[in-house]
Design a protein around this motif. Structure first.
Motif, PDB file in Angstrom:
ATOM      1  N   ARG A 615      41.507  38.912  24.507  1.00 53.55           N
ATOM      2  CA  ARG A 615      42.019  40.278  24.471  1.00 53.55           C
ATOM      3  C   ARG A 615      41.062  41.276  25.115  1.00 53.55           C
ATOM      4  O   ARG A 615      41.379  42.469  25.178  1.00 53.55           O
ATOM      5  CB  ARG A 615      42.287  40.685  23.023  1.00 53.55           C
ATOM      6  CG  ARG A 615      43.485  39.983  22.406  1.00 53.55           C
ATOM      7  CD  ARG A 615      43.615  40.311  20.923  1.00 53.55           C
ATOM      8  NE  ARG A 615      44.935  39.969  20.399  1.00 53.55           N
ATOM      9  CZ  ARG A 615      45.296  38.742  20.048  1.00 53.55           C
ATOM     10  NH1 ARG A 615      44.419  37.750  20.164  1.00 53.55           N
ATOM     11  NH2 ARG A 615      46.516  38.503  19.596  1.00 53.55           N
ATOM     12  N   GLN A 616      39.924  40.818  25.586  1.00 55.95           N
ATOM     13  CA  GLN A 616      38.909  41.727  26.119  1.00 55.95           C
ATOM     14  C   GLN A 616      38.803  41.588  27.639  1.00 55.95           C
ATOM     15  O   GLN A 616      38.968  40.489  28.175  1.00 55.95           O
ATOM     16  CB  GLN A 616      37.551  41.421  25.485  1.00 55.95           C
ATOM     17  CG  GLN A 616      37.541  41.575  23.973  1.00 55.95           C
ATOM     18  CD  GLN A 616      36.285  41.010  23.340  1.00 55.95           C
ATOM     19  OE1 GLN A 616      35.410  40.466  24.036  1.00 55.95           O
ATOM     20  NE2 GLN A 616      36.178  41.124  22.016  1.00 55.95           N
ATOM     21  N   PRO A 617      38.536  42.691  28.333  1.00 61.87           N
ATOM     22  CA  PRO A 617      38.357  42.594  29.790  1.00 61.87           C
ATOM     23  C   PRO A 617      37.114  41.779  30.118  1.00 61.87           C
ATOM     24  O   PRO A 617      36.077  41.921  29.461  1.00 61.87           O
ATOM     25  CB  PRO A 617      38.182  44.046  30.228  1.00 61.87           C
ATOM     26  CG  PRO A 617      38.673  44.869  29.092  1.00 61.87           C
ATOM     27  CD  PRO A 617      38.440  44.069  27.853  1.00 61.87           C
ATOM     28  N   ARG A 618      37.232  40.901  31.095  1.00 59.45           N
ATOM     29  CA  ARG A 618      36.056  40.177  31.574  1.00 59.45           C
ATOM     30  C   ARG A 618      35.996  40.277  33.090  1.00 59.45           C
ATOM     31  O   ARG A 618      37.027  40.346  33.766  1.00 59.45           O
ATOM     32  CB  ARG A 618      36.067  38.724  31.117  1.00 59.45           C
ATOM     33  CG  ARG A 618      37.123  37.838  31.716  1.00 59.45           C
ATOM     34  CD  ARG A 618      36.868  36.377  31.298  1.00 59.45           C
ATOM     35  NE  ARG A 618      37.765  35.435  31.909  1.00 59.45           N
ATOM     36  CZ  ARG A 618      38.898  34.995  31.366  1.00 59.45           C
ATOM     37  NH1 ARG A 618      39.262  35.459  30.176  1.00 59.45           N
ATOM     38  NH2 ARG A 618      39.654  34.128  32.000  1.00 59.45           N
ATOM     39  N   VAL A 619      34.781  40.291  33.615  1.00 63.88           N
ATOM     40  CA  VAL A 619      34.570  40.466  35.049  1.00 63.88           C
ATOM     41  C   VAL A 619      34.736  39.125  35.750  1.00 63.88           C
ATOM     42  O   VAL A 619      34.053  38.146  35.430  1.00 63.88           O
ATOM     43  CB  VAL A 619      33.173  41.054  35.324  1.00 63.88           C
ATOM     44  CG1 VAL A 619      32.937  41.151  36.826  1.00 63.88           C
ATOM     45  CG2 VAL A 619      33.041  42.434  34.674  1.00 63.88           C
ATOM     46  N   LEU A 620      35.656  39.088  36.714  1.00 60.72           N
ATOM     47  CA  LEU A 620      35.870  37.871  37.508  1.00 60.72           C
ATOM     48  C   LEU A 620      35.006  37.852  38.755  1.00 60.72           C
ATOM     49  O   LEU A 620      34.589  36.784  39.222  1.00 60.72           O
ATOM     50  CB  LEU A 620      37.347  37.755  37.914  1.00 60.72           C
ATOM     51  CG  LEU A 620      38.366  37.584  36.787  1.00 60.72           C
ATOM     52  CD1 LEU A 620      39.766  37.474  37.369  1.00 60.72           C
ATOM     53  CD2 LEU A 620      38.051  36.357  35.941  1.00 60.72           C
ATOM     54  N   ASN A 621      34.745  39.043  39.309  1.00 60.86           N
ATOM     55  CA  ASN A 621      33.920  39.122  40.515  1.00 60.86           C
ATOM     56  C   ASN A 621      33.389  40.542  40.659  1.00 60.86           C
ATOM     57  O   ASN A 621      34.039  41.510  40.260  1.00 60.86           O
ATOM     58  CB  ASN A 621      34.744  38.741  41.754  1.00 60.86           C
ATOM     59  CG  ASN A 621      33.853  38.469  42.964  1.00 60.86           C
ATOM     60  OD1 ASN A 621      32.644  38.282  42.822  1.00 60.86           O
ATOM     61  ND2 ASN A 621      34.450  38.435  44.137  1.00 60.86           N
ATOM     62  N   GLU A 622      32.214  40.651  41.214  1.00 65.86           N
ATOM     63  CA  GLU A 622      31.618  41.954  41.489  1.00 65.86           C
ATOM     64  C   GLU A 622      30.622  41.812  42.619  1.00 65.86           C
ATOM     65  O   GLU A 622      30.151  40.712  42.929  1.00 65.86           O
ATOM     66  CB  GLU A 622      30.938  42.514  40.241  1.00 65.86           C
ATOM     67  CG  GLU A 622      29.819  41.660  39.685  1.00 65.86           C
ATOM     68  CD  GLU A 622      29.236  42.237  38.403  1.00 65.86           C
ATOM     69  OE1 GLU A 622      29.351  43.455  38.209  1.00 65.86           O
ATOM     70  OE2 GLU A 622      28.678  41.469  37.601  1.00 65.86           O
ATOM     71  N   THR A 623      30.309  42.930  43.230  1.00 70.42           N
ATOM     72  CA  THR A 623      29.357  42.920  44.337  1.00 70.42           C
ATOM     73  C   THR A 623      28.717  44.292  44.438  1.00 70.42           C
ATOM     74  O   THR A 623      29.090  45.224  43.724  1.00 70.42           O
ATOM     75  CB  THR A 623      30.059  42.560  45.660  1.00 70.42           C
ATOM     76  OG1 THR A 623      29.091  42.390  46.688  1.00 70.42           O
ATOM     77  CG2 THR A 623      31.047  43.640  46.072  1.00 70.42           C
TER      78      THR A 623
END
Length: 685
Positions: A615-623
């Motif tokens: 139920r929580q947002p999670r980061v799949l990709n970042e730069t």
């Protein structure tokens, strides 16, 4: 029937008096109940017509709503009928629920214009039996007709038959030298033709004709034969269509209202039923609008890219089509037959069933299961069947049990009539299991389209995987394919030995009109009472509305096209940083993100995650952000800008200053171009 008024009365909360001949000798008791003015439930469907007539003839009684429920063939006539009191109580309780709320209707208007397509002789026989109420036109496909021409006759090649009751369109091509509208059936052409290329269907077989044209001379007075006439296309409108050809004009499982197909080998009783049906289809008719569509929830299309088209693929009436320009599907309510299969396979709930609504179906299941348990019933099994062929098969099984040739419907099997068995799926099944149903059997007869059965199996596989993953042992769902009551008899005996485990405390939550909300409520209860609670449950690759996605970070440039495509807000961006975030609970596994991604960097994995992270947002990709070389303001990602520079650096249009401008934000790029133009003008001066 062995009836126990004490058990039934306790379950229904009132004292009961049993009547053995309520429709005959004790009819006065029924009339007395009518005078009470309350809604009545009559536990007899055999004498439904008689009770309705009694209600009309009873003096001093206004309109009283009557409901009918069958407790005889469904329970009272079986080998273990003495144990069926809890089931009977449940059926009576469900029958007392309010009628479904009114919904919008779809209207048809037929003036009786009938098109009969087929051999002349057969078509004219049908026409003679309905001509007193219908306006008949015959489209000849060969054969021999009567000498007397009583109806307009068309001929040629059928190109298309489309439409529905009151709005059919025939598109055809007149490609034969003989115009049947001008032909007087004098038979002179048949006599004159030396090759015998003209039969009593008054059409020239061009493959046999050698061009003597003796027929043209013989028909000179009527002028019906012209070999120089160009083939012409035409369309005509009709209200009804009867197709006598071996193959129907519409190759779909669910034919539209008003179109009847009678192949040459049809049994006499089938032909009679078709004729009687045609005679009834004159006037104005209405049916419920069975579906509701919410475009905002639809996962079909974004930016003219197609993701989910489950409803289009499963519709046996071909009533659903794609409208990519409007990012939605279109449903033709006149073609919809109300099977509900589209609502079952829709992962988001954008397509929902309207009659009855999901909450009304949920109320019925809850009333059945709670009353059954309250009356002392154990090991409840729900038998979902259609209101037509399924109901008839259940009743035939009950009658066979009465004479000792079958065992009948077991005491713990509760029949549940539906408009169509494809109208319920994963969320309602899991709600029923959470409410105490130890097995759900879906009865399929010959009326279901093959794609419906495939979809039901897929939904059952997903439900079974979820229940097994949570430690609920046993078999909870089965699809019963039965062609005869004896088949159903055997299957039901097997079903009662294939029971699944249920929660220790039954769920009592209401079914929501929101499909995803109902599914989540059922899952929450099943998880809360689960025997085991793993971190993740793998689900089948096909048909799952739950799952996650994986992003290939080496390919992903964080263009965020997937965010714009996601219909469920499962994929989100970060307005402050170049991040792609994901909320797994929202994901419907529609695949739009994967088909939209220009880098082919996204893959889907069906599963149910049971940790709080679902139920929580999670980061799949970042730069890292890429700052403008002129003002320093971030305007893109480092990876995306570097990829763009690498692709365009060799292009002739992007050299020197033009390439440098690609490293600037939009504002600075405009300023730089304007400054360069002013410098050029000053230099010229």
């Amino acid at each position: 029937m062995p009836l126990d008024p004490k058990v039934l009365g306790q379950a229904l909360g009132e004292d009961l008096t049993l009547h053995s001949t309520l429709c005959r000798r004790e009819a006065g008791a029924f009339q007395q109940a009518l005078r009470g003015g309350s809604e009545l439930v009559v536990a007899c469907t055999q004498e439904q017509r008689l009770f309705a007539e009694l209600a009309e003839q009873t003096e001093g009684v206004g309109w009283v709503p009557l409901k009918f429920v069958n407790i005889r063939e469904t329970g009272g006539w079986s080998r273990d009928a003495w144990q069926a009191a809890p089931k009977m109580a449940a059926l009576l309780a469900a029958a007392r629920l309010p009628e479904p709320e009114p919904v919008a209707t779809v209207s048809y208007r037929s003036e009786g214009r009938l098109l009969v397509i087929g051999p002349l002789e057969a078509a004219e026989k049908i026409a003679a039996s309905v001509a007193d109420v219908l306006q008949v036109t015959v489209f000849s496909t060969g054969g021999s007709g009567a000498q007397e021409r009583r109806w307009p006759v068309l001929s040629g090649r059928v190109d298309r038959v489309s439409g529905w009751l009151g709005a059919f369109e025939l598109a055809f091509t007149q490609d034969n030298p003989i115009d049947l509208d001008l032909c007087t059936r004098c038979n002179a052409c048949i006599e004159a033709c030396p090759e015998g290329a003209i039969g009593f269907d008054y059409q020239v077989r061009l493959d046999a004709c050698t061009g003597h044209r003796a027929c043209v001379k013989a028909c000179e007075a009527a002028g019906a034969i012209d070999f120089t006439r160009d083939a012409r296309s035409d369309t005509q409108a009709f209200d009804l269509v009867l197709d006598l050809r071996p193959q129907p004009a519409m190759l779909r499982h669910a034919l539209p209202q008003g179109y009847l197909h009678l192949p040459p080998d049809s049994a006499p009783e089938v032909r009679l039923a078709a004729v009687l049906r045609l005679r009834e289809l004159v006037g104005e008719f209405e049916k419920p609008k069975f579906f509701a569509y919410k475009q905002k929830l639809c996962a079909h299309s974004r930016n003219e890219t197609v993701g989910c088209q489950a409803c289009i693929d499963i519709c046996s009436a071909e009533a659903i089509s794609s409208d990519k320009s409007r990012q939605q599907v279109k449903v033709n309510p006149n073609l919809c037959v109300g099977c509900g299969a589209c609502t079952t396979v829709c992962p988001t709930g954008a397509m929902s069933y309207s009659y009855p609504r999901p909450n009304e179906q949920g109320d019925k299941l809850r009333a059945l299961l709670s009353t059954y348990a309250k009356s002392g019933g154990r090991d409840a099994v729900l038998l979902l069947h259609s209101q037509e062929a399924g109901r008839l098969m259940v009743e035939e099984l009950g009658r066979a049990a009465r004479v000792g040739t079958a065992q009948g419907v077991p005491a713990n099997v509760i029949p549940v009539p539906l408009w169509h068995v494809a109208s319920t799926g994963l969320e309602l099944w899991l709600t029923a299991v959470a409410g105490g149903a130890r097995h759900i059997a879906v009865l399929a007869t010959s009326e279901e389209a093959p794609q419906y059965l495939d979809a039901l199996r897929q939904q059952m596989d997903v439900a079974q995987a979820l229940l097994e993953g949570l430690g609920y042992a046993g078999t909870h769902l089965s699809l019963l394919r039965c062609a005869h009551p004896s088949d159903l008899d055997q299957e039901l005996q097997l079903v009662t030995r294939r029971l699944g485990a249920v929660p220790a405390t039954p769920a009592r939550h209401a079914v929501s009109g929101d499909k995803r909300a109902t599914l989540e409520l059922a899952l929450d209860h099943l998880v809360e009472q689960a025997r085991v609670r793993p971190e993740v449950i793998a689900l089948p690759a096909v048909g799952s509305p739950l799952g996650t996605i994986a992003v290939d970070k080496d390919k992903c440039t964080l263009c965020m096209s997937c965010v714009g495509a996601c219909p469920a807000s499962a994929l989100q961006d970060n307005t402050e940083l170049p991040q792609l975030k994901f909320i797994e609970k929202n994901c419907v596994q529609c695949g739009l993100c994967a088909t939209t991604c220009p880098e082919d960097a996204i893959s889907l994995t069906p599963r149910l995650l049971l940790t709080p992270e679902r139920r929580q947002p999670r980061v799949l990709n970042e730069t890292q952000p890429y700052g403008c070389v002129r003002c320093g303001k971030p305007f893109g990602t480092l990876k995306a800008i570097e990829a763009m520079l690498g692709k365009l650096s060799g292009h002739s249009m992007f050299q020197g200053a033009a390439l440098e401008r690609l490293k600037m934000c939009g504002d600075c790029r405009v300023v730089d171009i304007y400054s360069a133009e002013n410098e050029a003008k000053i230099t010229d001066l």
